[in-house]
Design an enzyme around this catalytic site. Structure first.
Site, mmCIF file in Angstrom:
data_model
loop_
_atom_site.group_PDB
_atom_site.id
_atom_site.type_symbol
_atom_site.label_atom_id
_atom_site.label_comp_id
_atom_site.label_asym_id
_atom_site.label_seq_id
_atom_site.Cartn_x
_atom_site.Cartn_y
_atom_site.Cartn_z
ATOM 1 N N CYS A 7 64.621 -15.045 129.032
ATOM 2 C CA CYS A 7 64.447 -16.418 129.532
ATOM 3 C C CYS A 7 63.678 -17.196 128.468
ATOM 4 C CB CYS A 7 63.756 -16.438 130.899
ATOM 5 S SG CYS A 7 62.010 -15.995 130.915
ATOM 6 N N ARG A 13 61.063 -15.553 134.862
ATOM 7 C CA ARG A 13 62.373 -15.027 135.254
ATOM 8 C C ARG A 13 62.721 -13.694 134.603
ATOM 9 N NH1 ARG A 13 65.745 -20.174 133.616
ATOM 10 N NH2 ARG A 13 64.217 -20.054 131.938
ATOM 11 N N ASP A 117 64.148 -22.035 136.788
ATOM 12 C CA ASP A 117 62.835 -21.681 136.255
ATOM 13 C C ASP A 117 61.767 -22.111 137.260
ATOM 14 O OD1 ASP A 117 60.543 -21.194 134.815
ATOM 15 O OD2 ASP A 117 61.262 -22.165 132.987
#
Length: 144
Positions: A7, A13, A117
């Site tokens: 990420c 994440r 996110d």
């Protein structure tokens, strides 16, 4: 099998995906190596976001030992699959590939969508955890 989750900062994440897939693979007795990295370098060496650690702990997944690292082209050689959380991560990772073989290792974590996110929205951590967990369960079934 060697799998890398990617990420932006490697504190929300991808660290959750790293922890969840590792946990599920261990439960299934799979000898997989699962790790994570970020396309940005702001958090190198830092633990995951406290909110990621907390939501993972709620589901008995410990990610507190993880440390953020930066994605670089040398990682293509170490992994069979590189799963990215959104389209920008995909572009950033693929831009470092030097061959079709390397590009083919990269795919969106969610085949037809992105993982939102949660960094700027406290309320997204739980739904993001569930989204990642569901996909990790699918990956176990697909790759087992």
């Amino acid at each position: 099998m060697n799998i890398l989750m990617v990420c932006l900062g490697n504190i929300c994440r991808s660290s959750l995906a790293h922890g969840i897939l590792s946990h599920l693979a261990k439960e299934e007795g799979l000898d997989w190596t699962i790790e994570s990295a970020g396309t940005g370098d702001w958090h190198i060496g830092q633990a995951p976001d406290r909110r990621s650690i907390a939501v993972a702990k709620k589901y008995n997944v410990d990610i507190s030992h993880q440390r953020a690292r930066h994605f670089n082209a040398s990682l293509f050689n170490a992994y069979d699959h590189i799963l990215v959380m959104d389209h920008q991560n995909y572009k950033d990772v693929v831009s470092q590939a030097t061959s079709k073989e390397e590009r083919d290792k990269v795919m969106l974590f969610l085949v037809d969508d992105i993982v939102p996110d949660p960094y700027f929205d406290e309320n997204l951590f739980e739904p993001v955890y569930k989204l990642i967990e569901n996909r990790c369960q699918q990956l176990i079934k697909e790759w087992k």
